[in-house]
Design an enzyme around this catalytic site. Structure first.
Site, mmCIF file in Angstrom:
data_model
loop_
_atom_site.group_PDB
_atom_site.id
_atom_site.type_symbol
_atom_site.label_atom_id
_atom_site.label_comp_id
_atom_site.label_asym_id
_atom_site.label_seq_id
_atom_site.Cartn_x
_atom_site.Cartn_y
_atom_site.Cartn_z
ATOM 1 N N GLU A 178 36.936 28.271 34.099
ATOM 2 C CA GLU A 178 37.727 29.432 33.674
ATOM 3 C C GLU A 178 39.208 29.232 33.924
ATOM 4 O O GLU A 178 39.593 28.623 34.918
ATOM 5 C CB GLU A 178 37.338 30.642 34.528
ATOM 6 N N CYS A 214 46.491 30.667 35.601
ATOM 7 C CA CYS A 214 45.689 30.351 36.784
ATOM 8 C C CYS A 214 44.615 29.367 36.348
ATOM 9 O O CYS A 214 43.842 29.648 35.431
ATOM 10 C CB CYS A 214 45.056 31.639 37.310
ATOM 11 N N CYS A 239 32.923 34.790 47.614
ATOM 12 C CA CYS A 239 33.416 34.146 46.395
ATOM 13 C C CYS A 239 32.272 33.678 45.510
ATOM 14 O O CYS A 239 31.350 33.007 45.975
ATOM 15 C CB CYS A 239 34.314 32.966 46.752
ATOM 16 N N CYS A 297 35.890 36.937 40.241
ATOM 17 C CA CYS A 297 36.299 35.591 39.843
ATOM 18 C C CYS A 297 35.061 34.735 39.638
ATOM 19 O O CYS A 297 34.150 34.759 40.451
ATOM 20 C CB CYS A 297 37.127 34.929 40.954
HETATM 21 N N1 SAH Z 1 39.767 27.468 46.991
HETATM 22 C C1 SAH Z 1 41.054 28.055 46.958
HETATM 23 C C2 SAH Z 1 41.466 28.672 45.637
HETATM 24 C C3 SAH Z 1 40.449 29.476 44.873
HETATM 25 S S1 SAH Z 1 40.136 31.151 45.262
HETATM 26 C C4 SAH Z 1 41.182 29.071 48.094
HETATM 27 O O1 SAH Z 1 40.215 29.315 48.782
HETATM 28 O O2 SAH Z 1 42.275 29.575 48.317
HETATM 29 C C5 SAH Z 1 41.610 32.060 45.015
HETATM 30 C C6 SAH Z 1 41.697 33.258 45.919
HETATM 31 O O3 SAH Z 1 40.744 34.287 45.529
HETATM 32 C C7 SAH Z 1 41.383 32.915 47.363
HETATM 33 O O4 SAH Z 1 42.271 33.557 48.216
HETATM 34 C C8 SAH Z 1 39.993 33.462 47.510
HETATM 35 O O5 SAH Z 1 39.671 33.634 48.849
HETATM 36 C C9 SAH Z 1 40.061 34.733 46.681
HETATM 37 N N2 SAH Z 1 38.767 35.302 46.314
HETATM 38 C C10 SAH Z 1 37.613 34.666 46.056
HETATM 39 N N3 SAH Z 1 36.624 35.536 45.801
HETATM 40 C C11 SAH Z 1 37.165 36.757 45.901
HETATM 41 C C12 SAH Z 1 36.651 38.075 45.757
HETATM 42 N N4 SAH Z 1 35.361 38.306 45.492
HETATM 43 N N5 SAH Z 1 37.508 39.103 45.925
HETATM 44 C C13 SAH Z 1 38.828 38.880 46.197
HETATM 45 N N6 SAH Z 1 39.350 37.669 46.352
HETATM 46 C C14 SAH Z 1 38.534 36.615 46.218
#
Ligand code: SAH
Length: 364
Positions: free
Chosen positions: A92, A105, A119, A333
């Site tokens: 995505e 992004c 996540c 996401c």
């Molecule tokens: N692996 C990297 C980048 C991908 S996630 C990282 O961990 O930073 C991008 C951001 O979205 C991260 O801060 C992650 O913790 C957040 N994220 C993932 N799932 C989420 C959710 N269900 N709700 C809110 N933020 C989320």
């Protein structure tokens, strides 16, 4: 398998072209077709001889991504794309429109092995890393589809970029050097769950990109509840690595903090977060969590999120609540890909068809 020509830097492409016995200026022409004109087919490179086009097609593939689905928000112009890679995997990317420009992004891996409990991208574990070509191509494809110049890139989609370090760094260099899109490094942000050696190495790369740390908990214990990577790297080490990044680059760190109702949004959590953030030159980005029903993770109410932010502000901490973009086209996401994975029978499908439960053991 043919060679991945879109992943060659300008210098590497010059060497390849020389090895083919071609004049040096041909490298510039080919690079321009690939990285400026975004042409994904050698046959369309009209200023090259037919013989050279055929030679290139015999030796190389152009690993562009192809759109499978596009959703457009009616509220704020956010677009969400599902792209297919050359091996059938999907990733995505999201286009967000801000006053300061168009931001994409992108994903850095197919799947993820970090196992953060909130996540969705981590559900099926890591499938594979993305090549520099596949990261670049997401940016190029979004720009071409919407017909806009992309000014900002955030590496915050599926995957952990510092778990794909070499390809990620090469991608940043190619995105920002003078030969391709030529983005300003200051307009590139990488988000990491906190891979300490990766952060320390990145500090030495002489790049001006912004580092965003997914903090989510302000004590080692809290963080470990939410993020298995904390078993490998203690919070104190992660923060020391961020400090080193700031010292080396002068770039202010962003701390991302997903607010999970009742889990990390109490008064005490605010106090602990202040203790982490106040001594540092940083910015805290609060993200009301995308709910994960099976874990009982819920998003705090709007007022609770505002109150939490207010506590940080009053303590002198620079904090914002992430503006929600594209709520009408969203799920959590990673869900767009999952849904397709289930339909297409790819290995990323979640056995019970629900999002939010981690089905593969994380690596830590
Ligand atoms: N692996 C990297 C980048 C991908 S996630 C990282 O961990 O930073 C991008 C951001 O979205 C991260 O801060 C992650 O913790 C957040 N994220 C993932 N799932 C989420 C959710 N269900 N709700 C809110 N933020 C989320």
């Amino acid at each position: 398998m043919k060679k991945d020509i879109l992943s060659y830097t300008y210098g590497e492409l010059q060497d390849e072209i020389a090895a083919l016995g071609e004049k040096p200026f041909r490298a510039g022409q080919v690079y321009e077709w690939l990285h400026v004109k975004h042409v994904g087919d050698f046959a369309r490179m009209s200023n090259l001889s037919k013989a050279l086009r055929e030679k290139l097609a015999g030796e190389y593939d152009i690993y562009t991504v192809s759109p499978v689905e596009r959703r457009q928000s009616k509220l704020d112009g956010t677009n969400k794309f599902l792209f297919r890679l050359h091996d059938g995997n999907t990733v995505e990317s999201v286009l967000m429109r801000y006053k300061h420009g168009a931001s994409v992004c992108i994903s850095s891996q197919v799947g993820c092995r970090m196992g953060c409990r909130f996540c969705a991208s981590t559900l099926g574990g890591l499938e594979r890393n993305l090549a520099p070509s596949e990261m670049l191509s997401q940016v190029y494809a979004v720009g071409e589809i919407v017909g806009e110049r992309i000014s900002h890139v955030v590496v915050m989609g599926m995957g952990e970029p510092l778990d794909n370090y070499d390809n990620f760094v090469k991608f940043v260099r190619m995105l920002t050097d003078g030969y391709g899109l030529h983005l300003s490094q200051r307009n590139v942000t990488v988000s990491t769950c906190g891979i300490v050696p990766g952060i320390l190495d990145l500090a030495e790369e002489n790049l001006q990109i912004t580092l965003a740390l997914s903090l989510h908990g302000s004590t080692q214990e809290k963080r470990r509840e939410l993020m298995p990577v904390a078993n490998r790297y203690e919070l104190s080490e992660v923060l020391a690595a961020c400090d080193a990044y700031f010292e080396k680059t002068g770039r202010r760190i962003t701390f991302e903090y997903s607010l999970v109702g009742g889990v990390n949004d109490t008064d005490e959590d605010a106090r602990k977060l202040i203790a982490v953030a106040r001594p540092r030159n940083c910015h805290v980005n609060l993200i009301p969590v995308n709910p994960v029903r099976e874990r009982g993770f819920r998003r705090p109410g709007k007022k609770a999120a505002l109150d939490f932010r207010q506590k940080l502000i009053r303590a002198g901490v620079n904090a914002t609540i992430r503006r929600e973009m594209g709520t009408d086209i969203d799920g959590a996401c990673g869900q767009l890909r999952q849904r397709h994975g289930v339909e297409a029978g790819l290995s990323t499908s979640c056995p019970d068809g629900k999002a939010g439960i981690q089905t593969k053991k994380p690596e830590f």
